[in-house]
Design an enzyme around this catalytic site. Structure first.
Site, PDB file in Angstrom:
ATOM      1  N   ASN A   1      -4.459  13.385  -1.443  1.00  0.00           N
ATOM      2  CA  ASN A   1      -3.278  12.857  -2.160  1.00  0.00           C
ATOM      3  C   ASN A   1      -3.048  13.391  -3.570  1.00  0.00           C
ATOM      4  O   ASN A   1      -2.492  12.697  -4.422  1.00  0.00           O
ATOM      5  CB  ASN A   1      -3.332  11.318  -2.201  1.00  0.00           C
ATOM      6  CG  ASN A   1      -3.259  10.714  -0.807  1.00  0.00           C
ATOM      7  OD1 ASN A   1      -2.988  11.435   0.161  1.00  0.00           O
ATOM      8  ND2 ASN A   1      -3.483   9.419  -0.683  1.00  0.00           N
TER       9      ASN A   1
ATOM     10  N   HIS B   1     -12.670  10.346  -2.260  1.00  0.00           N
ATOM     11  CA  HIS B   1     -11.203  10.535  -2.218  1.00  0.00           C
ATOM     12  C   HIS B   1     -10.887  11.979  -2.607  1.00  0.00           C
ATOM     13  O   HIS B   1     -10.777  12.317  -3.778  1.00  0.00           O
ATOM     14  CB  HIS B   1     -10.539   9.561  -3.192  1.00  0.00           C
ATOM     15  CG  HIS B   1      -9.062   9.398  -2.997  1.00  0.00           C
ATOM     16  ND1 HIS B   1      -8.293  10.301  -2.287  1.00  0.00           N
ATOM     17  CD2 HIS B   1      -8.205   8.430  -3.415  1.00  0.00           C
ATOM     18  CE1 HIS B   1      -7.019   9.883  -2.294  1.00  0.00           C
ATOM     19  NE2 HIS B   1      -6.949   8.746  -2.966  1.00  0.00           N
TER      20      HIS B   1
ATOM     21  N   ASN C   1       2.058  14.288  -5.298  1.00  0.00           N
ATOM     22  CA  ASN C   1       1.532  14.831  -6.558  1.00  0.00           C
ATOM     23  C   ASN C   1       1.106  16.298  -6.428  1.00  0.00           C
ATOM     24  O   ASN C   1       0.207  16.753  -7.140  1.00  0.00           O
ATOM     25  CB  ASN C   1       0.297  14.051  -7.047  1.00  0.00           C
ATOM     26  CG  ASN C   1       0.615  12.614  -7.418  1.00  0.00           C
ATOM     27  OD1 ASN C   1       1.643  12.337  -8.018  1.00  0.00           O
ATOM     28  ND2 ASN C   1      -0.271  11.700  -7.059  1.00  0.00           N
TER      29      ASN C   1
ATOM     30  N   THR D   1      -4.469   1.001  -2.802  1.00  0.00           N
ATOM     31  CA  THR D   1      -4.453   0.639  -4.216  1.00  0.00           C
ATOM     32  C   THR D   1      -3.564  -0.576  -4.433  1.00  0.00           C
ATOM     33  O   THR D   1      -2.429  -0.609  -3.968  1.00  0.00           O
ATOM     34  CB  THR D   1      -3.939   1.838  -5.047  1.00  0.00           C
ATOM     35  OG1 THR D   1      -4.940   2.848  -5.006  1.00  0.00           O
ATOM     36  CG2 THR D   1      -3.666   1.468  -6.495  1.00  0.00           C
TER      37      THR D   1
ATOM     38  N   TYR E   1      -5.116  14.122  -6.020  1.00  0.00           N
ATOM     39  CA  TYR E   1      -6.001  13.727  -7.116  1.00  0.00           C
ATOM     40  C   TYR E   1      -7.052  14.820  -7.373  1.00  0.00           C
ATOM     41  O   TYR E   1      -6.961  15.904  -6.819  1.00  0.00           O
ATOM     42  CB  TYR E   1      -6.590  12.342  -6.832  1.00  0.00           C
ATOM     43  CG  TYR E   1      -5.489  11.291  -6.720  1.00  0.00           C
ATOM     44  CD1 TYR E   1      -4.655  11.047  -7.819  1.00  0.00           C
ATOM     45  CD2 TYR E   1      -5.228  10.626  -5.542  1.00  0.00           C
ATOM     46  CE1 TYR E   1      -3.609  10.130  -7.724  1.00  0.00           C
ATOM     47  CE2 TYR E   1      -4.186   9.701  -5.446  1.00  0.00           C
ATOM     48  CZ  TYR E   1      -3.380   9.460  -6.538  1.00  0.00           C
ATOM     49  OH  TYR E   1      -2.342   8.562  -6.463  1.00  0.00           O
TER      50      TYR E   1
HETATM   51  C1  FNR Z   1      -1.881   3.895  -0.219  1.00  0.00           C
HETATM   52  N1  FNR Z   1      -2.683   4.942   0.222  1.00  0.00           N
HETATM   53  C2  FNR Z   1      -3.866   5.222  -0.430  1.00  0.00           C
HETATM   54  N2  FNR Z   1      -4.652   6.239  -0.021  1.00  0.00           N
HETATM   55  C3  FNR Z   1      -5.861   6.448  -0.591  1.00  0.00           C
HETATM   56  O1  FNR Z   1      -6.576   7.366  -0.176  1.00  0.00           O
HETATM   57  N3  FNR Z   1      -6.301   5.636  -1.585  1.00  0.00           N
HETATM   58  C4  FNR Z   1      -5.571   4.620  -2.071  1.00  0.00           C
HETATM   59  O2  FNR Z   1      -6.022   3.895  -2.959  1.00  0.00           O
HETATM   60  C5  FNR Z   1      -4.281   4.419  -1.507  1.00  0.00           C
HETATM   61  N4  FNR Z   1      -3.458   3.445  -1.967  1.00  0.00           N
HETATM   62  C6  FNR Z   1      -2.284   3.144  -1.330  1.00  0.00           C
HETATM   63  C7  FNR Z   1      -1.529   2.073  -1.758  1.00  0.00           C
HETATM   64  C8  FNR Z   1      -0.385   1.726  -1.083  1.00  0.00           C
HETATM   65  C9  FNR Z   1       0.400   0.560  -1.547  1.00  0.00           C
HETATM   66  C10 FNR Z   1       0.033   2.473   0.034  1.00  0.00           C
HETATM   67  C11 FNR Z   1       1.250   2.091   0.812  1.00  0.00           C
HETATM   68  C12 FNR Z   1      -0.719   3.538   0.448  1.00  0.00           C
HETATM   69  C13 FNR Z   1      -2.373   5.630   1.493  1.00  0.00           C
HETATM   70  C14 FNR Z   1      -2.917   4.825   2.690  1.00  0.00           C
HETATM   71  O3  FNR Z   1      -4.328   4.840   2.709  1.00  0.00           O
HETATM   72  C15 FNR Z   1      -2.406   5.350   4.047  1.00  0.00           C
HETATM   73  O4  FNR Z   1      -2.771   6.694   4.194  1.00  0.00           O
HETATM   74  C16 FNR Z   1      -0.900   5.243   4.180  1.00  0.00           C
HETATM   75  O5  FNR Z   1      -0.451   3.976   3.787  1.00  0.00           O
HETATM   76  C17 FNR Z   1      -0.435   5.534   5.602  1.00  0.00           C
HETATM   77  O6  FNR Z   1      -0.915   4.581   6.512  1.00  0.00           O
HETATM   78  P1  FNR Z   1       0.032   3.392   7.068  1.00  0.00           P
HETATM   79  O7  FNR Z   1       0.349   2.521   5.922  1.00  0.00           O
HETATM   80  O8  FNR Z   1       1.266   4.040   7.615  1.00  0.00           O
HETATM   81  O9  FNR Z   1      -0.792   2.724   8.126  1.00  0.00           O
HETATM   82  C1  8K6 Z   2      -2.946   6.302  -4.065  1.00  0.00           C
HETATM   83  C2  8K6 Z   2      -2.650   5.464  -5.233  1.00  0.00           C
HETATM   84  C3  8K6 Z   2      -1.234   5.174  -5.309  1.00  0.00           C
HETATM   85  C4  8K6 Z   2      -0.942   4.046  -6.190  1.00  0.00           C
HETATM   86  C5  8K6 Z   2       0.365   3.476  -5.940  1.00  0.00           C
HETATM   87  C6  8K6 Z   2       0.625   3.415  -4.505  1.00  0.00           C
HETATM   88  C7  8K6 Z   2       2.033   3.132  -4.181  1.00  0.00           C
HETATM   89  C8  8K6 Z   2       2.378   3.800  -2.914  1.00  0.00           C
HETATM   90  C9  8K6 Z   2       3.758   3.531  -2.483  1.00  0.00           C
HETATM   91  C10 8K6 Z   2       4.211   4.501  -1.452  1.00  0.00           C
HETATM   92  C11 8K6 Z   2       4.428   5.869  -2.011  1.00  0.00           C
HETATM   93  C12 8K6 Z   2       4.774   6.789  -0.916  1.00  0.00           C
HETATM   94  C13 8K6 Z   2       4.661   8.212  -1.280  1.00  0.00           C
HETATM   95  C14 8K6 Z   2       4.579   8.995  -0.047  1.00  0.00           C
HETATM   96  C15 8K6 Z   2       5.082  10.334  -0.181  1.00  0.00           C
HETATM   97  C16 8K6 Z   2       5.602  10.808   1.125  1.00  0.00           C
HETATM   98  C17 8K6 Z   2       6.159  12.159   1.001  1.00  0.00           C
HETATM   99  C18 8K6 Z   2       7.004  12.568   2.115  1.00  0.00           C
END
Ligand code: FNR
Ligand code: 8K6
Length: 346
Positions: A176, A173, A233, A27, A178
């Site tokens: 997470n 999706h 969440n 995202t 949702y």
């Molecule tokens: C995410 N992630 C995420 N997951 C998903 O299913 N839909 C989404 O739109 C998003 N958006 C999103 C935004 C940002 C900024 C982050 C950092 C993460 C989770 C993502 O797909 C992934 O599972 C995690 O980032 C872990 O993988 P990496 O980053 O460690 O390779």
């Molecule tokens: C999936 C849509 C999310 C929109 C904003 C994304 C921002 C993500 C930034 C990282 C957040 C990390 C949360 C991970 C939780 C880990 C729990 C141990």
């Protein structure tokens, strides 16, 4: 160079990938105010087309699915046309792309749309929208049967819209915290009808959405992302294990393109799953499994070689390195991700 990552893979008779590296859905909140993908998004995705498969940022199926600013949609003609520019550019670079279909359920906020916040049960989450801290989450309305029937139809329509927009397929999706995930966890689902209480009932919405989408565009073009471990969440409950046991077994006969773990760090272990989310899914799921969560190319390749999963999705490093695949292939160092990189779309 972790060679296993660069093998061609045939997911099924419809979809083949040039390599095992997927761009994870990310995202970015950069669509325009009509939730239409912009020309900057066209460039952003085209630069990453060397991934075996790009999964788009989560894309809302209808207005009340929105919980963050400027997340793109797939429910108006302008949005379909905007995405067509993205998919054309990715295809021109030899890439493939799925759209991630999203409804945030109780994580939605009426700031973004007219109407109610829908969820399985009237149980809200604490807190407020990131970067919009004055917008606190509301107690949702428990969806009626009519609401549920309409939601399922809207997922199927968004999938059809994705195909019209040139996507090679969709990822539902279901992760997470949702909407779909809310049906799968006891902390969010306290329904007493055929969508609640038992593993079969709690899996029903996820399976009905999956089947409706597969009926519309073909199971070969459908992936599903799930988070059996509650971490975002959502609160975990050990009774959730039986729900996912039922769901994942039921998915074995669906012949989807793949199943994708929803997790940020795959080293995280969940007591009620007996280990990591990916190990748990692997123990039940017979089809193609996509692993993700704080992997490097080397650690991901090792996990594939150890048969922990079949494809590797890379998230944050793909934000930091548009040329992630080329760099890894050439054995070059990748740039470290930093949260400040979210401010711009490069
Ligand atoms: C995410 N992630 C995420 N997951 C998903 O299913 N839909 C989404 O739109 C998003 N958006 C999103 C935004 C940002 C900024 C982050 C950092 C993460 C989770 C993502 O797909 C992934 O599972 C995690 O980032 C872990 O993988 P990496 O980053 O460690 O390779
Ligand atoms: C999936 C849509 C999310 C929109 C904003 C994304 C921002 C993500 C930034 C990282 C957040 C990390 C949360 C991970 C939780 C880990 C729990 C141990």
């Amino acid at each position: 160079m972790p060679q296993v990552l660069f093998e061609n893979v045939k997911l099924n008779n419809t979809i083949s990938l040039n390599n095992r590296i997927l761009m994870a859905p990310l995202t970015r909140c950069m669509a325009d105010d009509d939730l239409v993908p912009t020309d900057d998004m066209v460039k952003y995705y085209a630069k990453r087309a060397k991934a075996g498969l790009i999964i788009s940022e989560a894309t809302i199926i209808r207005p009340d699915g929105q919980g963050y600013p400027n997340t793109p949609g797939l429910f108006t003609q302008a949005q379909i046309t905007g995405w067509k520019k993205v998919t054309d550019a990715v295809h021109a670079e030899g890439g493939k792309m799925f759209a991630q279909l999203w409804h945030v359920g109780r994580v939605a906020h009426p700031y973004f749309f007219d109407g109610e916040v829908l969820a399985p049960s009237a149980i809200g989450i604490e807190g407020s929208i990131p970067r919009m801290r004055d917008l606190t989450y509301q107690t949702p309305k428990a969806a009626t049967k009519e609401d549920i029937t309409k939601l399922i139809a809207d997922y199927a329509q968004a999938a059809a819209n994705a195909i019209e927009a040139g996507f090679d397929g969709v990822e539902i999706h279901g992760a997470n915290g949702y909407l779909i995930d809310q049906f799968l966890h006891h902390a969010a689902n306290q329904r007493t009808d055929e969508y609640g209480q038992t593993p079969e009932n709690m899996s029903r919405f996820a399976l009905q959405v999956t089947d409706a989408v597969a009926d519309r565009i073909g199971a070969d073009r459908v992936g599903l992302r799930v988070s059996p471990g509650a971490y975002f969440n959502m609160d975990g409950d050990q009774r959730d294990r039986a729900v996912f046991d039922f769901l994942i077994s039921a998915l074995n006969s669906r012949n989807l393109a793949y199943l994708h773990v929803g997790i940020f760090d795959d080293a995280m272990e969940f007591e009620y799953l007996g280990g990591s989310a990916s190990a748990y899914l692997r123990s039940i799921y017979k089809g193609t499994l996509v692993g993700v969560g704080s992997y490097t190319a080397a650690s991901g390749a090792e996990a594939i070689q150890n048969q922990q999963f079949d494809l590797l999705a890379i998230g944050r490093p793909f934000i930091a390195n548009p040329d992630y695949v080329e760099k890894v292939k050439a054995g070059q160092a990748v740039k470290e991700y930093d949260e400040s990189m979210l401010a711009t779309l490069d």
